[in-house]
Design a protein around this motif. Sequence first.
Motif, PDB file in Angstrom:
ATOM      1  N   SER A 235      -4.105   3.950  -0.010  1.00 18.01           N
ATOM      2  CA  SER A 235      -4.445   2.848  -0.899  1.00 18.01           C
ATOM      3  C   SER A 235      -3.693   1.618  -0.413  1.00 18.01           C
ATOM      4  O   SER A 235      -2.467   1.659  -0.279  1.00 18.01           O
ATOM      5  CB  SER A 235      -4.056   3.150  -2.352  1.00 18.01           C
TER       6      SER A 235
ATOM      7  N   LEU B 156      -2.162  -1.410  -7.466  1.00 19.64           N
ATOM      8  CA  LEU B 156      -2.312  -0.159  -6.722  1.00 19.64           C
ATOM      9  C   LEU B 156      -2.377   1.019  -7.682  1.00 19.64           C
ATOM     10  O   LEU B 156      -1.885   0.934  -8.807  1.00 19.64           O
ATOM     11  CB  LEU B 156      -1.123   0.027  -5.776  1.00 19.64           C
ATOM     12  N   PRO B 157      -2.961   2.131  -7.286  1.00 21.58           N
ATOM     13  CA  PRO B 157      -2.913   3.332  -8.130  1.00 21.58           C
ATOM     14  C   PRO B 157      -1.476   3.680  -8.464  1.00 21.58           C
ATOM     15  O   PRO B 157      -0.602   3.665  -7.605  1.00 21.58           O
ATOM     16  CB  PRO B 157      -3.554   4.406  -7.237  1.00 21.58           C
TER      17      PRO B 157
ATOM     18  N   ASP C 232      -9.446   8.303  -0.048  1.00 20.46           N
ATOM     19  CA  ASP C 232      -8.795   9.564  -0.402  1.00 20.46           C
ATOM     20  C   ASP C 232      -9.378  10.731   0.378  1.00 20.46           C
ATOM     21  O   ASP C 232     -10.496  10.669   0.905  1.00 20.46           O
ATOM     22  CB  ASP C 232      -8.951   9.842  -1.895  1.00 20.46           C
TER      23      ASP C 232
ATOM     24  N   THR D 144       4.951  10.605  -0.706  1.00 17.76           N
ATOM     25  CA  THR D 144       4.343   9.286  -0.806  1.00 17.76           C
ATOM     26  C   THR D 144       5.203   8.289  -0.044  1.00 17.76           C
ATOM     27  O   THR D 144       6.414   8.178  -0.297  1.00 17.76           O
ATOM     28  CB  THR D 144       4.205   8.835  -2.270  1.00 17.76           C
TER      29      THR D 144
ATOM     30  N   GLY E 223       0.810  -1.203   0.000  1.00 15.47           N
ATOM     31  CA  GLY E 223       0.000   0.000   0.000  1.00 15.47           C
ATOM     32  C   GLY E 223       0.844   1.254   0.000  1.00 15.47           C
ATOM     33  O   GLY E 223       2.065   1.206   0.197  1.00 15.47           O
TER      34      GLY E 223
ATOM     35  N   ASP F 118      -4.167  10.517   1.677  1.00 15.42           N
ATOM     36  CA  ASP F 118      -4.688   9.560   0.703  1.00 15.42           C
ATOM     37  C   ASP F 118      -4.117   8.183   1.016  1.00 15.42           C
ATOM     38  O   ASP F 118      -2.892   8.029   1.125  1.00 15.42           O
ATOM     39  CB  ASP F 118      -4.311   9.956  -0.723  1.00 15.42           C
TER      40      ASP F 118
ATOM     41  N   VAL G   6      -8.317  -3.814  -3.792  1.00 14.35           N
ATOM     42  CA  VAL G   6      -7.635  -2.599  -3.324  1.00 14.35           C
ATOM     43  C   VAL G   6      -8.638  -1.745  -2.555  1.00 14.35           C
ATOM     44  O   VAL G   6      -9.751  -1.498  -3.035  1.00 14.35           O
ATOM     45  CB  VAL G   6      -7.037  -1.778  -4.485  1.00 14.35           C
TER      46      VAL G   6
ATOM     47  N   THR H 116      -9.194   1.963  -1.239  1.00 16.46           N
ATOM     48  CA  THR H 116      -8.704   3.319  -1.443  1.00 16.46           C
ATOM     49  C   THR H 116      -9.562   4.289  -0.641  1.00 16.46           C
ATOM     50  O   THR H 116     -10.787   4.283  -0.754  1.00 16.46           O
ATOM     51  CB  THR H 116      -8.747   3.711  -2.929  1.00 16.46           C
TER      52      THR H 116
END
Length: 525
Positions: free
Chosen positions: A426, A435-436, A397, A307, A268, A424, A393, A395
């Motif tokens: 995920s 994953l995104p 956000d 991130t 993640g 955010d 997944v 998510t």
Amino acid sequence: MPVRRRRSTALAAAVATAAALGATALATVGAGTASAAEVPLKDYELTWGIKQSYRTYVTTFAKGTFTPAEGATQAAGNGAFTFVDGTGAYDSATHVTNLAFKGSLAVESKAHGFVLTLSDVRFDSADAAITADVTRDGTTEDDVPLATVTVTREMKDMATTLTARAAEVFGSAGYEGAAGDPLTLTRKTPTEPSPTPTTGAPTTQPSPTATRTQTQEPEPTATGTTSSAPDPTASTSASATATASASATAPATDAPTQAPAKGAIADGTLGWGVKESFRAYVVGPIAKGRVTVSGGAAQAAGNGAFTFKDATGTYDTDAGKLTASFRGAVNFKGHETDGTYGLDLTLSNLKATLDGGTGTLTADVNSLGEAKKGVVLADLKAKSADLTARDDVITVDDVAATLTGAGAEIFGNYPAGTALDAVDLSVALSDDAQLPGGGTGSAGGSGTAGGTGGTGTTGGTGSTTGGTGSTIGGTGTTTGGVTGGGSLASTGTDLPGPALGAAAGAAVAIGAGAVFAARKRRTQR
């Protein structure tokens, strides 16, 4: 006496927006008279926050205030501003929308010596711009262009870019060309019916959409395509037929997958910028510092958000519970004097928890060599309590993050309850989940792409005590130049410089709570 500019409604209108006000207004194109092409608009609202970091600067470093008046309001938590009673017109021949709004906004800081008022805020889709009358030192300048707008059809959350004049008004040269807050236009209440279409009238019972647009004033929107209007009946029928056909023959490919109800997280990512104004301060002209990431963390270009990846933890979708820890670290360093830093803060081992839509964000903290594990930096609140898995997944956000008391001790100048950047999340529930950003559960998603700003440190180089960096307020406390990798060194001009003046620069330095609160803790040991 100032003279108001007349706004252009020529060819740029079709190129910039080609705004469509719905089937009813579009049907008036070609009606044959100038009056038929113009649709009056009223009861609209414009919501725009100028720039989040500017609002933070005014209310914290400058110890100033925002005072909306004459119907204008500000959202709670030092949020965006809303101007009301917007009136104007939409021209279906040129696809131009002009709206003028009531309300004023006074911005004042006695500490930094500035007072300004914005009024008569206007939106022009032809120029794709926001303008306002600006009053300073008893003088009012009409129609100052504050931002350009990337106009969209829905006219919601439209991207804005601050102008050179905005940089002058708000006191920071770095604002020129910088991203402003998003802009939204909405109609507060329905008004009288619009004229009955003279062309393209349906020969069968109209759809619910057609009925609505014939009985309510249409919304101003922008297609950004062509100025010719399609037949509304044909468009609606084609869409309905295609939708019905697809529903009857195609499987629901985007339905949630049957992921396990609970188990271990395979991977993640967590996206979080801490706080935009803090990032800007660190690399700006006061701290003259840098931001670096390490341990697999990444930072978006332009001194953007971070991130953190390689999540581990557990989830339970039935109970709405999620616990995820992430790899990576970010270091903020500034106020360098003779090799010693007054600010040296590292956040690592971030952990997010959610239970029924609320939770916490914790991190290991190293400030000037003083390490603390598991500090609860923020309280989290998601938009929904549900944790729905789609294609294995989960998510979540735009999770609201609010600074805790423990977090306020770390960042100093920001009081508990301050809104931080949104979070955010995920997480992958299986090894092959996507994953995104294209990563998988087994390989690890990279999250947001962007410059990493060089190799970071996990500890602090400023752990020595004493030194000239322990004094505050003087202009000689920051002698180090801006260093660091990537694009970070050239950013961070969000703190308005011209508005401060020479004397106010010291006040802003005092307001850098993360630096001086850390110094205070160090000298008290």
